[in-house]
Design a protein around this motif. Structure first.
Motif, PDB file in Angstrom:
ATOM      1  N   GLY A  95       0.850  -1.181   0.000  1.00  0.00           N
ATOM      2  CA  GLY A  95       0.000   0.000   0.000  1.00  0.00           C
ATOM      3  C   GLY A  95       0.885   1.230   0.000  1.00  0.00           C
ATOM      4  N   VAL A  96       0.277   2.381   0.222  1.00  0.00           N
ATOM      5  CA  VAL A  96       1.034   3.635   0.312  1.00  0.00           C
ATOM      6  C   VAL A  96       0.653   4.306   1.619  1.00  0.00           C
ATOM      7  N   GLY A  97       1.596   4.353   2.552  1.00  0.00           N
ATOM      8  CA  GLY A  97       1.358   4.992   3.839  1.00  0.00           C
ATOM      9  C   GLY A  97       2.144   6.274   3.949  1.00  0.00           C
ATOM     10  N   GLY A  98       1.862   7.023   4.997  1.00  0.00           N
ATOM     11  CA  GLY A  98       2.577   8.280   5.159  1.00  0.00           C
ATOM     12  C   GLY A  98       2.366   8.900   6.517  1.00  0.00           C
ATOM     13  N   GLY A  99       3.192   9.884   6.815  1.00  0.00           N
ATOM     14  CA  GLY A  99       3.093  10.628   8.060  1.00  0.00           C
ATOM     15  C   GLY A  99       3.752  11.979   7.913  1.00  0.00           C
ATOM     16  N   LEU A 100       3.423  12.884   8.818  1.00  0.00           N
ATOM     17  CA  LEU A 100       3.904  14.259   8.756  1.00  0.00           C
ATOM     18  C   LEU A 100       4.736  14.606   9.987  1.00  0.00           C
ATOM     19  N   VAL A 101       5.783  15.383   9.758  1.00  0.00           N
ATOM     20  CA  VAL A 101       6.518  16.058  10.826  1.00  0.00           C
ATOM     21  C   VAL A 101       6.459  17.540  10.500  1.00  0.00           C
ATOM     22  N   LEU A 102       5.780  18.307  11.341  1.00  0.00           N
ATOM     23  CA  LEU A 102       5.580  19.726  11.088  1.00  0.00           C
ATOM     24  C   LEU A 102       6.204  20.541  12.207  1.00  0.00           C
ATOM     25  N   ASP A 103       6.984  21.530  11.827  1.00  0.00           N
ATOM     26  CA  ASP A 103       7.721  22.357  12.781  1.00  0.00           C
ATOM     27  C   ASP A 103       8.571  21.481  13.695  1.00  0.00           C
ATOM     28  N   GLY A 104       9.122  20.409  13.112  1.00  0.00           N
ATOM     29  CA  GLY A 104      10.025  19.532  13.848  1.00  0.00           C
ATOM     30  C   GLY A 104       9.367  18.536  14.766  1.00  0.00           C
ATOM     31  N   ARG A 105       8.026  18.455  14.763  1.00  0.00           N
ATOM     32  CA  ARG A 105       7.323  17.565  15.671  1.00  0.00           C
ATOM     33  C   ARG A 105       6.379  16.657  14.887  1.00  0.00           C
ATOM     34  N   PRO A 106       6.176  15.415  15.364  1.00  0.00           N
ATOM     35  CA  PRO A 106       5.220  14.536  14.682  1.00  0.00           C
ATOM     36  C   PRO A 106       3.827  15.116  14.767  1.00  0.00           C
ATOM     37  N   PHE A 107       3.101  15.059  13.647  1.00  0.00           N
ATOM     38  CA  PHE A 107       1.759  15.641  13.604  1.00  0.00           C
ATOM     39  C   PHE A 107       0.758  14.550  13.232  1.00  0.00           C
ATOM     40  N   GLY A 108      -0.092  14.215  14.184  1.00  0.00           N
ATOM     41  CA  GLY A 108      -1.101  13.196  13.954  1.00  0.00           C
ATOM     42  C   GLY A 108      -2.493  13.744  13.722  1.00  0.00           C
ATOM     43  N   GLY A 109      -2.656  15.056  13.918  1.00  0.00           N
ATOM     44  CA  GLY A 109      -3.977  15.638  13.718  1.00  0.00           C
ATOM     45  C   GLY A 109      -4.930  15.345  14.864  1.00  0.00           C
ATOM     46  N   ARG A 110      -6.208  15.456  14.597  1.00  0.00           N
ATOM     47  CA  ARG A 110      -7.252  15.354  15.629  1.00  0.00           C
ATOM     48  C   ARG A 110      -7.276  13.994  16.306  1.00  0.00           C
ATOM     49  N   THR A 111      -7.133  12.917  15.535  1.00  0.00           N
ATOM     50  CA  THR A 111      -7.247  11.566  16.088  1.00  0.00           C
ATOM     51  C   THR A 111      -5.946  10.781  16.027  1.00  0.00           C
ATOM     52  N   GLY A 112      -4.920  11.338  15.378  1.00  0.00           N
ATOM     53  CA  GLY A 112      -3.674  10.612  15.203  1.00  0.00           C
ATOM     54  C   GLY A 112      -3.497  10.034  13.815  1.00  0.00           C
ATOM     55  N   ASN A 113      -4.438  10.319  12.910  1.00  0.00           N
ATOM     56  CA  ASN A 113      -4.421   9.690  11.584  1.00  0.00           C
ATOM     57  C   ASN A 113      -4.028  10.637  10.458  1.00  0.00           C
ATOM     58  N   ALA A 114      -3.575  11.852  10.788  1.00  0.00           N
ATOM     59  CA  ALA A 114      -3.143  12.775   9.742  1.00  0.00           C
ATOM     60  C   ALA A 114      -1.954  12.200   8.986  1.00  0.00           C
ATOM     61  N   GLY A 115      -1.844  12.543   7.718  1.00  0.00           N
ATOM     62  CA  GLY A 115      -0.706  12.111   6.923  1.00  0.00           C
ATOM     63  C   GLY A 115      -0.958  10.895   6.060  1.00  0.00           C
ATOM     64  N   HIS A 116      -2.213  10.425   5.971  1.00  0.00           N
ATOM     65  CA  HIS A 116      -2.523   9.263   5.132  1.00  0.00           C
ATOM     66  C   HIS A 116      -2.482   9.659   3.656  1.00  0.00           C
TER      67      HIS A 116
END
Length: 295
Positions: free
Chosen positions: A132-153
């Motif tokens: 599959g194709v997964g992903g994640g974000l690091v914004l301003d040097g910190r992991p960013f999961g969004g509201r529930t932890g699922n940001a970056g899909h």
């Protein structure tokens, strides 16, 4: 061995655990296939890795969806674990130390950001282009999961409005074009003659040999990934995209069309300098990132 974090990387096909030191080195690791009812396997695996070594924390990377507020996980490929309280269950095994949970894409991105190809970046996306194709974000040097932890899909960004159905329930997602099995299926439909057990690695070998249809399959995949990065970059003002996973092992077969698509679709002036880098940590990225959650 001191100041070690226990990292757990839970997926639908395998479970990995490791002890990770403060500089991101995996000191000890083990992995097992994911059974239908995984908890006993998790307990046995982490016990074998930790043995009598004290740990200062536990970091968990899990296939999603995850709920980082509730501490639960609902991996799509593990029906027995729907809203499973993984964080609390691990905390009961290791009382008195912090236990952190994030999606596996976020952990891959964080691992590469702190100790791999993303070093020096402040706003990055990490992608795993594989089955599959997964992903994640690091914004301003910190992991960013969004509201529930699922940001970056990012694998479920739509790149074909009337595209193929996706396992997520949508249509035309990046994963339907760039996931390894989808690439092979498209190539077969386009006339590629290959063995019944052909996979993305064989497709890559055929492309490297100059076969037209496999080359086009990688071009389509890279274009889709590049378009998704361009969209994510416009929304999140990214400076780096790090790409790993089995399909990415094909190197420039994938990376060249990714960069070409970025040039075509990332037209805003603040996106001109975005870099595409190959991941450095391989399969250890999720474990290293899970440990970094605690650090």
């Amino acid at each position: 061995m001191t100041d070690l974090v226990l990292a757990l990387d839970f997926g639908g096909t395998k479970i990995a655990a490791a002890l990770v030191d403060p500089v991101g080195t995996v000191v000890r690791t083990a992995r097992v296939p994911t059974p239908a009812d995984p908890w006993d396997a998790v307990v046995s695996l982490v016990s074998s890795v930790v043995e009598d070594v004290p740990v200062v924390g536990v970091g968990i990377a899990s296939a999603g969806p995850v709920d980082t507020v509730a501490g639960t996980v609902s991996p799509i490929n593990v029906p027995s674990w729907q809203a499973f309280p993984l964080r609390a269950s691990m905390a009961a095994l290791f009382p008195g130390v912090p236990v952190e949970l994030a999606g596996d894409g976020v952990c891959m991105a964080l691992g590469e950001h702190r100790h791999g190809a993303g070093r020096g970046s402040t706003h990055m996306v990490g992608l795993v282009v594989s089955t599959g194709v997964g992903g994640g974000l690091v914004l301003d040097g910190r992991p960013f999961g969004g509201r529930t932890g699922n940001a970056g899909h990012i694998g479920h960004v739509v790149v074909e409005a009337d595209g193929e159905p996706c396992s997520c329930g949508g249509r035309g997602c990046v994963e339907t074009v760039a996931g390894g099995p989808r690439m092979v299926a498209w190539a077969r439909q386009a006339g590629w003659r290959a063995p019944d057990d052909a996979d993305a690695a064989l497709l890559a070998a055929a492309a490297l040999a100059g076969e037209e249809i496999p080359l086009e399959a990688f071009d389509r995949a890279g274009q889709a990934v590049g378009m998704a990065i361009a969209g994510a970059a416009a929304v999140c003002d990214l400076d780096v995209a790090v790409i790993g996973g089995g399909v990415a092992q094909a190197g420039e077969l994938l990376f060249e069309p990714v960069r070409r698509a970025l040039k075509a679709h990332a037209g805003l002036s603040f996106l001109e300098g975005i870099e595409v880098r190959a991941a450095e940590l391989g399969g250890a990225a999720g474990l290293v990132g899970a440990a970094a959650l605690v650090r």
